[in-house]
Write a protein that holds these residues in place. Sequence first.
Motif, PDB file in Angstrom:
ATOM      1  N   SER A  25       0.818  -1.206   0.000  1.00 25.26           N
ATOM      2  CA  SER A  25       0.000   0.000   0.000  1.00 25.26           C
ATOM      3  C   SER A  25       0.853   1.256   0.000  1.00 25.26           C
ATOM      4  O   SER A  25       0.386   2.318  -0.369  1.00 25.26           O
ATOM      5  CB  SER A  25      -0.948   0.003   1.199  1.00 25.26           C
ATOM      6  N   ALA A  36      -5.616  14.200   3.312  1.00 30.10           N
ATOM      7  CA  ALA A  36      -6.134  12.830   3.436  1.00 30.10           C
ATOM      8  C   ALA A  36      -5.139  11.825   2.866  1.00 30.10           C
ATOM      9  O   ALA A  36      -4.896  10.775   3.472  1.00 30.10           O
ATOM     10  CB  ALA A  36      -7.482  12.704   2.734  1.00 30.10           C
ATOM     11  N   GLN A  37      -4.553  12.162   1.712  1.00 23.19           N
ATOM     12  CA  GLN A  37      -3.590  11.260   1.105  1.00 23.19           C
ATOM     13  C   GLN A  37      -2.287  11.220   1.903  1.00 23.19           C
ATOM     14  O   GLN A  37      -1.659  10.170   2.017  1.00 23.19           O
ATOM     15  CB  GLN A  37      -3.328  11.657  -0.349  1.00 23.19           C
ATOM     16  N   LYS A  40      -2.894   8.983   4.833  1.00 20.44           N
ATOM     17  CA  LYS A  40      -2.923   7.579   4.374  1.00 20.44           C
ATOM     18  C   LYS A  40      -1.500   7.084   4.108  1.00 20.44           C
ATOM     19  O   LYS A  40      -1.134   5.969   4.489  1.00 20.44           O
ATOM     20  CB  LYS A  40      -3.781   7.481   3.116  1.00 20.44           C
ATOM     21  N   ARG A  41      -0.709   7.912   3.466  1.00 21.79           N
ATOM     22  CA  ARG A  41       0.680   7.552   3.170  1.00 21.79           C
ATOM     23  C   ARG A  41       1.466   7.356   4.468  1.00 21.79           C
ATOM     24  O   ARG A  41       2.215   6.395   4.619  1.00 21.79           O
ATOM     25  CB  ARG A  41       1.321   8.646   2.312  1.00 21.79           C
ATOM     26  N   ASP A  43       0.371   6.516   7.358  1.00 22.38           N
ATOM     27  CA  ASP A  43      -0.062   5.279   8.006  1.00 22.38           C
ATOM     28  C   ASP A  43       0.600   4.065   7.365  1.00 22.38           C
ATOM     29  O   ASP A  43       1.000   3.124   8.054  1.00 22.38           O
ATOM     30  CB  ASP A  43      -1.583   5.169   7.922  1.00 22.38           C
ATOM     31  N   ALA A  44       0.726   4.105   6.057  1.00 22.67           N
ATOM     32  CA  ALA A  44       1.278   2.963   5.332  1.00 22.67           C
ATOM     33  C   ALA A  44       2.770   2.758   5.582  1.00 22.67           C
ATOM     34  O   ALA A  44       3.262   1.635   5.469  1.00 22.67           O
ATOM     35  CB  ALA A  44       1.022   3.121   3.830  1.00 22.67           C
ATOM     36  N   GLN A  71      -9.261  14.646  10.582  1.00 19.16           N
ATOM     37  CA  GLN A  71      -7.869  14.532  10.163  1.00 19.16           C
ATOM     38  C   GLN A  71      -6.926  15.014  11.264  1.00 19.16           C
ATOM     39  O   GLN A  71      -5.873  14.411  11.495  1.00 19.16           O
ATOM     40  CB  GLN A  71      -7.631  15.332   8.879  1.00 19.16           C
ATOM     41  N   THR A  74      -6.645  12.295  13.732  1.00 17.78           N
ATOM     42  CA  THR A  74      -5.783  11.233  13.203  1.00 17.78           C
ATOM     43  C   THR A  74      -4.318  11.637  13.324  1.00 17.78           C
ATOM     44  O   THR A  74      -3.469  10.815  13.699  1.00 17.78           O
ATOM     45  CB  THR A  74      -6.146  10.909  11.744  1.00 17.78           C
ATOM     46  N   ASP A 145     -12.286  -1.183   9.652  1.00 16.99           N
ATOM     47  CA  ASP A 145     -10.952  -1.127   9.039  1.00 16.99           C
ATOM     48  C   ASP A 145     -10.229  -2.455   9.285  1.00 16.99           C
ATOM     49  O   ASP A 145      -9.937  -2.804  10.426  1.00 16.99           O
ATOM     50  CB  ASP A 145     -10.172   0.034   9.654  1.00 16.99           C
TER      51      ASP A 145
END
Length: 182
Positions: A25, A36-37, A40-41, A43-44, A71, A74, A145
């Motif tokens: 991912s 948001a991206q 996500k990045r 987290d990955a 956000q 997060t 999730d």
Amino acid sequence: MHRRGKFHSAIIAAWTCLACLASSSSAAAVAPDDPAQLLKRADAIKTANNEQFVRILKRLDAESTRLTPAQALTLRYFKAWQGAYTGDYASALPALDAVESASTDNNLRFRAGMTAINLLVIASRNADAYARMGKMMELQPLVSDPIAREQGLGVFAQLYNEAGQYDLAVDYADKLLAENGS
């Protein structure tokens, strides 16, 4: 002893699968300015490339006025996670508790709670971890999730293993493998 050996093998296999998921991912392209991206990045890659994870957190922190409340929460979770990752348990635990209390998102609440439990297990505070476990077990069916669910199952297995409850540890390790489709 056979069940204990099976547990260790199951945990190794489960974490290997999770590492594969995380690395696959992380190859996704990230829009340079989309919070948001970026979240996500982050987290990955948080364990695979912790330096870049920290850089993303700093960037998001500098642009915090652009973040939605979800956000921003997060981001607070990721900062608390980083504290736990670097061994700053004294600040990470209350920060995780604050995120868990403030969030209305079951996935984030679960991740924060399970990270706190994992931190307590690592710090050999198993009684404190057990005291929190019931609430997370009640929340788990509401978690959509898959990565958060797998995190929870792995932490439950780890806690039971630390407590010498090897049959329960193996059961949760098996659930983790089934959840992951292995």
